[in-house]
Write a protein that holds these residues in place. Sequence first.
Motif, PDB file in Angstrom:
ATOM      1  N   SER A   1       0.741  -1.221   0.142  1.00 30.07           N
ATOM      2  CA  SER A   1      -0.063   0.207   0.012  1.00 30.07           C
ATOM      3  C   SER A   1       0.835   1.191  -0.081  1.00 30.07           C
ATOM      4  CB  SER A   1      -0.978  -0.051   1.398  1.00 30.07           C
ATOM      5  OG  SER A   1      -0.247   0.167   2.403  1.00 30.07           O
ATOM      6  N   GLN A   2       2.035   1.137   0.320  1.00 32.99           N
ATOM      7  CA  GLN A   2       3.030   2.251   0.516  1.00 32.99           C
ATOM      8  C   GLN A   2       3.677   2.637  -1.276  1.00 32.99           C
ATOM      9  OE1 GLN A   2       3.295   4.091   3.209  1.00 32.99           O
ATOM     10  NE2 GLN A   2       1.637   2.540   3.750  1.00 32.99           N
ATOM     11  N   LEU A   3       3.377   1.692  -2.018  1.00 36.60           N
ATOM     12  CA  LEU A   3       3.864   1.966  -3.321  1.00 36.60           C
ATOM     13  C   LEU A   3       3.262   3.214  -4.090  1.00 36.60           C
ATOM     14  CD1 LEU A   3       4.081  -1.835  -4.564  1.00 36.60           C
ATOM     15  CD2 LEU A   3       5.953  -0.313  -3.774  1.00 36.60           C
ATOM     16  N   SER A   4       3.845   3.428  -5.193  1.00 35.00           N
ATOM     17  CA  SER A   4       3.169   4.566  -5.903  1.00 35.00           C
ATOM     18  C   SER A   4       1.923   4.014  -6.546  1.00 35.00           C
ATOM     19  CB  SER A   4       4.177   5.041  -6.986  1.00 35.00           C
ATOM     20  OG  SER A   4       4.376   4.259  -7.972  1.00 35.00           O
ATOM     21  N   LEU A   5       1.095   4.748  -7.147  1.00 42.25           N
ATOM     22  CA  LEU A   5      -0.101   4.326  -8.163  1.00 42.25           C
ATOM     23  C   LEU A   5       0.455   3.548  -9.325  1.00 42.25           C
ATOM     24  CD1 LEU A   5      -2.988   4.408  -8.541  1.00 42.25           C
ATOM     25  CD2 LEU A   5      -2.670   6.440 -10.033  1.00 42.25           C
ATOM     26  N   GLN A   6       1.638   3.973 -10.009  1.00 45.53           N
ATOM     27  CA  GLN A   6       2.011   3.205 -11.037  1.00 45.53           C
ATOM     28  C   GLN A   6       2.660   2.015 -10.857  1.00 45.53           C
ATOM     29  OE1 GLN A   6       3.276   4.762 -14.355  1.00 45.53           O
ATOM     30  NE2 GLN A   6       4.151   3.080 -15.064  1.00 45.53           N
ATOM     31  N   GLU A   7       3.275   1.944  -9.625  1.00 45.19           N
ATOM     32  CA  GLU A   7       3.838   0.594  -8.998  1.00 45.19           C
ATOM     33  C   GLU A   7       2.450  -0.524  -8.654  1.00 45.19           C
ATOM     34  OE1 GLU A   7       8.271   1.707  -7.087  1.00 45.19           O
ATOM     35  OE2 GLU A   7       6.150   2.415  -5.958  1.00 45.19           O
ATOM     36  N   ARG A   8       1.757   0.179  -8.143  1.00 40.93           N
ATOM     37  CA  ARG A   8       0.499  -0.838  -7.727  1.00 40.93           C
ATOM     38  C   ARG A   8      -0.108  -1.257  -8.875  1.00 40.93           C
ATOM     39  NH1 ARG A   8      -0.634   3.307  -3.863  1.00 40.93           N
ATOM     40  NH2 ARG A   8      -2.570   3.865  -5.142  1.00 40.93           N
TER      41      ARG A   8
END
Length: 76
Positions: A13-20
Amino acid sequence: MTETAEKLKLELSQLSLQERAELARFLIHSLDEGVNDDVEAAWDIELTQRLEDIHCVTAIGEPSNQVFSQLREKYL
């Protein structure tokens, strides 16, 4: 859900939107046991053509309120 999965959820959940989004795509594709490369290629061609039609203003669309109204009638 296991403790490991809960920990992963918290970390992810701490990842960026792109990474998620990339991770979600990976996970969804990992569920497909029998991916047909020909079907994938056909969808890529279709989506590319639709995008080109939109950019060239040759795509024929319907107003969103009309589409949503039809969906409401059908499913509600």
